[in-house]
Design an enzyme around this catalytic site. Sequence first.
Site, mmCIF file in Angstrom:
data_model
loop_
_atom_site.group_PDB
_atom_site.id
_atom_site.type_symbol
_atom_site.label_atom_id
_atom_site.label_comp_id
_atom_site.label_asym_id
_atom_site.label_seq_id
_atom_site.Cartn_x
_atom_site.Cartn_y
_atom_site.Cartn_z
ATOM 1 N N LYS B 76 0.859 -1.187 0.000
ATOM 2 C CA LYS B 76 0.000 0.000 0.000
ATOM 3 C C LYS B 76 0.898 1.241 0.000
ATOM 4 C CE LYS B 76 -3.927 2.070 2.514
ATOM 5 N NZ LYS B 76 -4.801 1.981 3.693
ATOM 6 N N SER B 156 -9.763 2.248 2.667
ATOM 7 C CA SER B 156 -8.823 2.933 1.812
ATOM 8 C C SER B 156 -7.841 1.994 1.104
ATOM 9 C CB SER B 156 -8.023 3.950 2.630
ATOM 10 O OG SER B 156 -7.203 3.304 3.575
ATOM 11 N N SER B 180 -10.276 0.104 6.901
ATOM 12 C CA SER B 180 -9.611 0.231 5.602
ATOM 13 C C SER B 180 -8.960 -1.038 5.076
ATOM 14 C CB SER B 180 -8.552 1.337 5.663
ATOM 15 O OG SER B 180 -9.159 2.594 5.566
#
EC number: 6.3.5.7
Lengths: 95, 492, 484
Positions: B76, B156, B180
């Site tokens: 990420k 996210s 997330s």
Amino acid sequence: MSLDTRTVRRIAKLARIGLDDQEAEGLRQELDGILGWVEQLNEVDITDVPPMIGTGLAKPRLRVDVVTDGGKREAVLSNAPDRADAFFTVPKVVE
Amino acid sequence: MRDMTLAAAREALAKREISAVELVDHHISTIEKLDGDINAFITTTPDQARLAAKAADEQLAKGEGGLLCGIPLGVKDLFCTDGTRTTAGSNILRHFVPPYESTVTANLLKQDAVFLGKLNLDEFAMGSTNLTSAFGSVTNPWKRAGDDKKLVPGGSSGGSAAAVASGMVLGATGTDTGGSIRQPASFCGITGVKPTYGRCSRFGTIAFASSLDQAGPMARTLEDCALMLEAMAGFDPKDSTSVDLAVPRYVDALERGVKGLKVGIPEEYRSEDLPAEIQALWEQGIAWLRDAGAETVKVSLPHTKYGLPTYYIAALAEASSNLARYDGVRFGERVPADSLDMMYEATRHAGFGEEVRRRILMGTYVLSSGYYDAYYLRAQKIRTLIQRDFLSAFEKVDVLLTPTAPSAAFAHDEKPTDPVQVYLNDVFTVPASLAGVPALSLPAGLDSKGLPLGLQLIGRYFEEETLFAAGRVMEKAAGFTHRPALFAGSAA
Amino acid sequence: MSYRIEGATGTWEIVVGLEVHAQVISHAKLFSGASATYGGEPNMHVSLIDAGFPGMLPVINAECVAQAVRTGLGLNATIHLESRFDRKNYFYADLPQGYQISQFAHPIVGEGKVLVELSDGTEREIGITRLHLEQDAGKSLHDQDPTRSFIDLNRAGVALMEIVSEPDIRSPEEAGAYLRKLRQILRYIGTCDGNMEEGSMRADVNVSVRKAGEPFRTRCEIKNVNSIRFVMQSIEVEAQRQVEIWEAGGTVDQETRLFDHARGETRSLRSKEDAHDYRYFPDPDLLPLVIEREWVDALRAALPELPEAKRSRLEAQYGVSRYESGVLAAEQTVADFYEQVAKASDPKLAVNWMLGDFFAALNRTGKSIEESPVNASGLSELLALIKDSTINGKIAKEVLEDMFETGESASAIVERKGLRQVTDTGAIESAIRDILAANADKLAEYKSGKDKLFGFFVGQTMKAMKGKGNPALVNELLGKILAE
């Protein structure tokens, strides 16, 4: 409690985020909506409740006083949007 | 190789049935094929990956190598990676190249994992749709039956979820502040684990809300996540909130079973608004666990309904402060101006997207003078009440079972315009984040339109192993083998 | 001693409280492993934590905490076993994180007190409100470039102690005495070098004025005053300014001001009306700071002797006066020097010589006691030569000067210059007789009753003997001869 655009501007100033007039009004409405929504928290009885500080599982920890870092000026400055030799720069500040 | 789990790939590598170079090349070519449509990657690092794969093969040939030797992973783009651009999905960090490595990614590299690149996310991890990235939205590899609309992957960690689901990587790191990891895992039909707060170091991971942020693995299966978490987790003296506890071998817990395990079903998570399909899936999950020998018990978490507003106050207050450092002075983009304040205001207006600006302003407001007690302090006190809810529930039960999200993935153009409606996506995931307890999401079935739905297990502090054991029972019972429309196997 | 401003409408007294920022002596910074050493090439003592890079996290330096606790103990203050770090949020060019980590709501040290001594010998107690730890900011350089200010982060993150006094101070003199006392305590304990020129100690001065018996009026804060003299001057001019405003029927605005020492005035910093909303909240990157009672006790046990205790002991042990103990205990190094000399020679002689010729020589050469070319054993040797009558006091002064110049030992100088005292009564007697013979007129006057001339004969004899005559013997023999 209803938010006015003057407050939105003051907050934007505190947060150093530029705003134009249209944005200020849009944000006022959105923030007002969010504030209205969080108002439900006022119904919770928090008498004698301490604020949560972490999970209570980490132990307070202190570092030993030895120099283990620094001396990496190029790394520190490598992402600077503007630099002058070994310094970062900002628009001139008049004191 | 097209539909291999991380665990299976490990085995094949160890037996030298495949080479790490082959494995990595396969995934790089999948990225080349699919990512134009999905946009899961902000930055790819194929050359570095091939070099790392070669090194991994040398180690594997000697029978050496770490836990994840030669395994292609995605990171990420919130984890700082030494020498590789790290953007947080924001314009303000568009060209930021950290001269340091986050502890979590360093731990993975120590186990000889191979990074294929940096994965897209909501800007500064603020969102649950992945529509707020400055690098374009991510498209969920799943499609609704008979509908070609682009769906959101959740957020996210949407890039991470989409990359895993489509077979571009075998696993990915995610971060979870209010859901997330779990919500995009649910939207993309994969597994994601948010460990106990303090389990994975936050050092070198770009902060959203410090008291909530926690890194975790996202992969196809629980076994894959167990392997990744073992590598990612661990005490870090550089993070004052890191907890000094040994990391167990999570894979050893997988087949423990649930005989005698008490599973709590929180009453407050039931609601009339919950789609019947999700309600039914939840009942199905209860039945799976019961069939495997668990006892299911109704429990009450009375402050659940206050979770979301509490979360938004706490998270946004911290975020407003955490994001003050993006000021155009030491790193990041700068918009030149004549005075310091004008430079700050122009830089932060241009550098942050709309949602991030909104959240910073909201967070600034709740901390501003006269409001600290009414908002932030009150929210932190209600967090204590939410934490107590969990602690007392865990006196009666070992784990909690809930849905992960109140809906399946929705289309890009179906995102509500009211921010509060968007925030409701996190309603089931936020309470565990507030309390800091571990939780995971695993794919349990498809809805009537063929979209994946996840179920969430929540556990006691540092009892991730129990979650893996209970999750494994459900994973087996669910037998989730569905694959999305955009998938390594079908893309050719 | 009361300090008053006589105004047109009556008599005003001043109310002053000081916030002193003292840089903690430590190897590394408060939250990072970068060096806390003063100076250095720009941005060299900087870690990515100090520069506020994304994902960087603070970890508390144990020694900085210990230094704060030691200082608190030295100020007779309450030590809080649990304290907390908050974020003070504001934007400034040399504040990398966009917030300063500081102990706002829960400081590590609570109330204490400091005893200050004024020039008339009276003593006053000044209350300490609190002491807390916080990180310093970096440095902006405004004069290097026409359009830009330059930022050096070497100081960013260095530990500071902010020591806040009660508004107990009533005169510029008290403010000066308080600062000197505070600095003395910090130096004794070794928690801050107190060097105001290098900025390791600076003061924010809160000043208001009122008439006797009134509650406090509005105060102004004079920021960042960097010498004790300027603190005293700024209080004087600021109080005068406020009295003038009140007496003209105006009101004093609460604001931050700067002291311009060149012009001898304070002036308002451009008002930043919004800038004071610091949005404090507990730093979520740090846990509460919890320390053990036993640890505090161990730090207390290891504290050095503090100034007040040292004075009392010097008076009791060496018989020095209250005034002398004050001078000797001003600096630990001076007291240590004195004790070495006193033990090796004679306590009385030692204090007279140190406070007299020795300090005068240091002053003349502009040296501190640490840099003195004459060390304690050197001075002891000189005093021993006086004590055993090898030289007399007058010669000793000459020898000391020579020691400062050449660095030679006292006995080497005495030998080289042949300064040994003459104790041969025959030689002294003959010198006396020569003087009396050459001054027959004075002798006659003496004999007729002008006793004062005795001193003249002593002086002349000593002069003839080039100062080397033993003064006691000269006196004794002269008396004998004159009585013949």
